[in-house]
Structures are given as C-alpha cells and as structure tokens.
Scaffold this motif. Structure first.
Motif, short mmCIF file in Angstrom:
data_model
loop_
_atom_site.label_atom_id
_atom_site.label_comp_id
_atom_site.label_asym_id
_atom_site.label_seq_id
_atom_site.Cartn_x
_atom_site.Cartn_y
_atom_site.Cartn_z
N ARG A 155 0.64 -0.58 -0.05
CA ARG A 155 0.26 -0.10 -0.38
C ARG A 155 0.76 0.87 -0.17
NH1 ARG A 155 -2.79 -0.79 4.24
NH2 ARG A 155 -4.94 -1.55 3.36
N ALA A 156 0.31 2.14 -0.51
CA ALA A 156 1.51 3.89 -0.58
C ALA A 156 1.09 4.68 0.55
CB ALA A 156 1.12 4.33 -1.77
N VAL A 157 1.23 4.95 1.21
CA VAL A 157 0.89 5.34 2.66
C VAL A 157 1.17 7.23 2.21
CG1 VAL A 157 1.38 5.94 4.61
CG2 VAL A 157 1.16 3.71 4.27
N GLY A 158 2.70 7.66 2.45
CA GLY A 158 3.06 8.71 2.60
C GLY A 158 2.42 9.88 3.65
N GLN A 159 2.87 9.24 4.73
CA GLN A 159 2.59 10.31 5.95
C GLN A 159 3.60 10.92 6.47
OE1 GLN A 159 0.27 7.29 8.94
NE2 GLN A 159 0.95 9.32 10.65
N GLY A 160 3.67 12.29 6.57
CA GLY A 160 4.56 12.69 7.84
C GLY A 160 5.09 12.68 8.52
N TYR A 161 6.23 12.64 8.81
CA TYR A 161 6.39 13.09 10.17
C TYR A 161 7.67 14.75 10.44
CZ TYR A 161 4.17 8.72 12.12
OH TYR A 161 3.46 7.53 12.40
N SER A 162 7.28 15.66 10.93
CA SER A 162 8.22 16.26 11.40
C SER A 162 9.36 16.06 13.03
CB SER A 162 7.50 17.98 11.73
OG SER A 162 6.73 18.13 12.88
N THR A 163 9.00 14.92 13.38
CA THR A 163 9.77 14.68 14.65
C THR A 163 10.93 13.64 13.89
OG1 THR A 163 7.93 13.13 14.46
CG2 THR A 163 7.84 15.12 15.97
N GLY A 164 11.52 13.53 12.96
CA GLY A 164 12.15 12.83 12.56
C GLY A 164 11.98 11.11 12.32
N LEU A 165 13.40 9.89 12.09
CA LEU A 165 13.11 8.96 12.79
C LEU A 165 12.82 9.09 14.02
CD1 LEU A 165 13.98 5.66 11.05
CD2 LEU A 165 15.91 6.36 11.64
N GLU A 166 13.58 9.20 14.84
CA GLU A 166 13.28 9.59 16.39
C GLU A 166 11.37 9.25 16.69
OE1 GLU A 166 14.04 10.49 20.46
OE2 GLU A 166 15.03 11.50 19.07
N GLY A 167 11.20 10.05 16.01
CA GLY A 167 9.83 10.35 16.38
C GLY A 167 8.91 9.01 15.57
N LEU A 168 8.79 8.74 14.57
CA LEU A 168 8.34 7.96 14.12
C LEU A 168 8.58 6.69 14.60
CD1 LEU A 168 8.13 7.30 10.11
CD2 LEU A 168 8.57 5.47 11.73
N ALA A 169 9.24 6.65 15.06
CA ALA A 169 9.42 4.58 15.27
C ALA A 169 9.40 4.43 16.70
CB ALA A 169 11.40 4.93 15.69
N THR A 170 9.05 5.93 17.80
CA THR A 170 8.66 5.12 19.12
C THR A 170 7.14 5.81 18.78
OG1 THR A 170 10.47 7.31 20.04
CG2 THR A 170 8.45 6.90 21.07
N ASP A 171 6.81 6.50 17.56
CA ASP A 171 4.98 5.89 17.55
C ASP A 171 5.25 4.19 17.38
OD1 ASP A 171 4.56 8.02 17.91
OD2 ASP A 171 3.57 8.57 16.04
N PHE A 172 5.40 3.64 17.48
CA PHE A 172 5.94 2.20 17.30
C PHE A 172 6.08 1.18 17.56
CE2 PHE A 172 5.49 3.76 12.70
CZ PHE A 172 3.88 3.11 12.12
N GLY A 173 6.55 2.28 18.92
CA GLY A 173 7.06 1.49 20.51
C GLY A 173 8.23 1.17 20.50
N ILE A 174 9.28 1.86 19.61
CA ILE A 174 10.66 1.56 19.57
C ILE A 174 11.19 2.59 20.45
CG2 ILE A 174 13.02 2.13 18.75
CD1 ILE A 174 11.71 -0.06 17.54
N SER A 175 12.04 2.09 21.94
CA SER A 175 12.81 2.57 22.85
C SER A 175 14.16 3.50 21.86
CB SER A 175 12.92 2.08 23.64
OG SER A 175 13.13 0.75 23.82
N VAL A 176 13.90 5.01 21.87
CA VAL A 176 15.35 4.93 21.29
C VAL A 176 15.94 5.60 22.09
CG1 VAL A 176 16.38 7.25 19.71
CG2 VAL A 176 14.10 5.85 18.98
N ASP A 177 17.70 5.48 22.36
CA ASP A 177 18.56 6.07 23.33
C ASP A 177 18.75 6.99 21.92
OD1 ASP A 177 20.43 7.05 24.75
OD2 ASP A 177 21.70 5.00 24.56
N GLU A 178 19.15 8.86 22.19
CA GLU A 178 19.96 9.42 21.83
C GLU A 178 21.26 9.87 22.05
OE1 GLU A 178 20.05 10.68 17.94
OE2 GLU A 178 19.42 8.96 17.97
N PRO A 179 22.08 9.64 22.71
CA PRO A 179 22.68 10.22 23.56
C PRO A 179 23.38 11.54 23.47
CG PRO A 179 24.81 9.36 21.17
CD PRO A 179 22.82 8.69 21.83
#
Length: 444
Positions: A155-179
C-alpha cells in the motif's frame, strides 16, 4: 504483473513474489539531505521489541526476513534498499512498514523521492510510489507490505512526520537512546609505527602471510547478523568526508563486540557510444573481482595481512582478531565483501589499514562506485563513499584504524594508488603506509 505500476497515495497492489527489494530513492542534488530507508515489523500495529526495527544501525532482522542492503550512488540518483523474504517472515508479523528519514534537512529539500518494489528474483517492478508533496517533514512512511488472506500486498501511504526517525520509531513502540551530541573528533595524525625489525628468514610460501601469528584450526564462526536489542536503539550515524575524515569509535559507542566492515560496489553504466568505454564497462560488470584486505600491526609489533589471497582469512578469537568472511565477486548483487574486527581485543591492536585490490576483471577502479560501512555491534554506523577514480589504480586504501590511548580512531583514506610496473598492489600499499613487510607471490 507484467508491467510496472505507479501508485497514488492510499492505493494497494498485490505483490506476487517470494522475496522483494524495496528501494527508496531520490534525485542526486548538491546540498540535499541524505535519505535513509528503514523497516518496522509489526504485530497488531506495534513492534514486539526494538529488534523488530531494521535500519542502518541494525541492518538485519533476527529471522532473516528483512535486511538493510545499504546505499548506492549514481550520477542522477541515490538509493537505499531493503530486502524482504516473505518465506521467512514470522507468522505473527502481519505488516512491514517502509519508512524514510532525512538526515541534514527536511524532505522539502529532497527532489524525486520514491519507493519502488521489485521482484528480488527477476528484477521486475511490482509497484512504485512517488512522494511529491513534502514540506517540513523529516521522516515519512512511504508504504507498507501487509498480509491479507494469505497473500502479501503493498500500500502507498505517504504519511509524514516532523519529528524525524526518532518520532516515527517511537510511535510504533521503539525505545530510542539518543546520546548527547559531541563535536566531531579532529583529524588524527597517523600513529607512528613501531621500529621495523629486520625480517626473519622463513620458508618460501605462495601467499603473502609474513607474520607468525597463530592460525586457527578452522575458520572462525560468523558474527551473528542481527544485533541484540536489549538496550534502546541508537539512531546516530557518522558519514566521513574530506573535511571531517575521522571519528572516535568510543565516542560513537563502539567499544566492544564485533566491528563489521562492509565494502559494496556497483559499476557506473556508461554506455554512451561504442568502443573501449563500453567494452570496459561490460567486462567489469561481468567479471570484476575485488578483494577486501587489511594490513595489521599488533601492540607487540607483529605484522601481517588478512586477505583471501592464500586463504589468509584471519581469526576473530586469536591474533590478529580480524576475520575476512569470504570472497564475493558480485558487489552490487549481494552483500559485498565483509570483514570483522574483534573490539574486545582492541588493546592488542596498534593499527589496521583496510584496503581493496582488483584481483581480476578490470585494469583500474574507473567507472566503479564503492561504499564503505563500518558497523560496530554496539554503536553508530560509520560510512563513506569513494571518490571517482581518475588514475590507473588497482589498489585503494579505504580506512586507517589506529589505537589512540586505548580508543580506536577511524580515519577515512579513500586513497587510490598506482603500482609501479611489476609491483603488486600489496607491496604498493605497504610502501605507502610504511608497514615494512616481506611479500611472496600468492594465489587464491
């Protein structure tokens, strides 16, 4: 399906293939942000753990179903590719989200952004979605592969985020460690070599293996392809350039485990006109054999080489703590050439020079594009591209790793060398970097 299909946002199409390549691409333009592809394997809309996130710092899923193949740069475009093998997707996974993130700007500055799905076996294009309405976004869900009544669709989606890869990943349950961000390390001078001792007599050998480091009884086991995800994932990465050519592994978190060095390449397809250029490009595409190699010097002064020539593949568990995974002859058609360095024994390494030679198939690196990636098991990926080769070079110094007070510094070399007539590539690289070893003819 026999013809390619350009999709509109929200539409879907069947994916009749056992495995697919998912290519995220953009136009190559000066000053444009880099674009990175990633995938999230979902169960009921969420990842089960951080291990279900596949991207440049975590390039393979433990199941083998999804892997990140890396970037390709051509004169007109830059692509980043994922491979999905539907036959090894775990039964619980019902959706694989394909995302893109912009590094160094917004997608409003990226032209020609698209996602393209091709049959991994035949190369046939199954689907394509071009994203044309980006503005301030720094990450995008471009599309998704999903299971419906036992069959995979895209499916073609085309949904944008202004919070970068961190924001996108966090939305799907990823815990991100940004040093905490640290300034880039200044370029490090080459560490002086230990005084070269006179070479000791030794029996003649076919392969250049001039150091008496113990050889393993059998090849060391391969490093696991998928990193563990006990700690939060790190999204930082480092691209080495002429103006910022070096980085500390410790500052990027790369202090232990295996450091994987990957060389990947493709031939620039220059088919304008006929004659020598066409013949050279065709020959290189069919027969090019590049060898990833390393000169090493241990802390106790012992020196040697790791290379496929003479089956000098090294070992991860004993000196030199460097292991060449194998000899790949395809580059762009597989995972390229790979070498691992055991960072658990980094204090026993004084310096390592990673280089590449042309074994056969071409007279120089002209018309070739190569990318080097150093991926610590723990820490941020380090990558760089080679410049275009304009000299008749058959050996290129890629990166110099030096021990600087217990920390390893990676220095981008990207230096093409031209051997004198009758001088081997190995002798040429040795002379340029002052390794001071003896060499004998060798063969694969």
């Amino acid at each position: 399906m026999g013809a390619s299909m350009t999709m509109h946002k929200g539409t879907n199409v069947a994916v009749p293939a056992g495995a697919v390549r998912v290519e995220v691409g953009r136009h190559a333009a000066p000053g444009a942000p880099d674009v990175d592809a990633s995938a999230l394997l979902l169960v009921a809309g969420k990842v089960r753990s951080d291990a279900d996130f596949v991207f440049y710092n975590q390039p393979a899923h433990a199941s083998g179903a999804v892997r990140h193949e890396g970037k390709r740069t051509a004169p007109d475009r830059v692509t980043d590719t994922l491979v999905v093998d539907f036959g090894t997707v775990e039964p619980a996974i019902d959706r694989i989200v394909v995302a893109a993130s912009a590094d160094g700007g917004t997608f409003g500055r990226v032209s020609g952004l698209y996602v393209r799905v091709t049959d991994a076996a035949s190369g046939a294009e199954l689907a394509r979605f071009d994203s044309t309405d980006a503005t301030v976004e720094t990450a995008f869900i471009l599309g998704e592969l999903y299971l419906r009544q036992g069959a995979w669709k895209f499916r073609a989606v085309g949904q944008g985020y202004s919070t970068g890869l961190e924001g996108l990943a966090t939305d799907f349950g990823i815990s991100v460690d940004e040093p905490q961000q640290t300034p880039p390390a200044p370029p490090m001078p080459q560490a002086p070599a230990a005084p070269v001792t006179p070479p000791q007599p030794r029996p003649a050998a076919q392969a250049p293996a001039p150091v008496a480091a113990p050889a393993p009884a059998a090849p060391a086991p391969a490093t696991p392809v998928a990193p563990t995800a006990a700690a939060p994932v790190r999204l930082t990465k480092v691209t080495l350039t002429k103006s910022a050519p070096s980085v500390s592994l410790a500052k990027q978190g790369g202090t232990s485990g295996a450091l994987r060095v990957n060389l990947n390449w493709e031939v620039r397809k220059q088919f304008k006109g006929w004659g020598a250029k066409l013949g050279r490009a065709v020959a290189m595409h069919a027969d090019l054999d590049l060898d990833l190699c390393a000169l090493y010097e241990l802390a106790d002064g012992r020196k040697g080489v790791v290379q496929s020539l003479g089956n000098a593949f090294g070992s991860l568990t004993r000196p030199p703590f460097i292991h060449l995974d194998g000899d790949d002859r395809t580059g762009a058609l597989s995972t390229g050439e790979n070498m691992s360095i055991n960072l658990d024994h980094k204090d026993l390494l004084r310096r390592v020079l990673i280089f590449v030679t042309i074994y056969e198939g071409a007279r120089s690196f002209a018309d070739l594009h190569a990318t080097v990636t150093l991926q610590p098991q723990n820490g941020a990926a380090i990558d760089f591209s080679l410049d275009e080769c304009t000299v008749p070079s058959t050996v290129c110094a890629l990166a110099l790793i030096t021990n600087n007070g217990g920390d390893l510094t990676v220095q981008r070399e990207a230096r093409y060398l031209v051997p004198d007539r009758g001088v081997s590539p190995q002798r040429t690289i040795d002379a340029a970097y002052g390794w001071g070893m003896n060499w004998t003819p060798g063969r694969k």
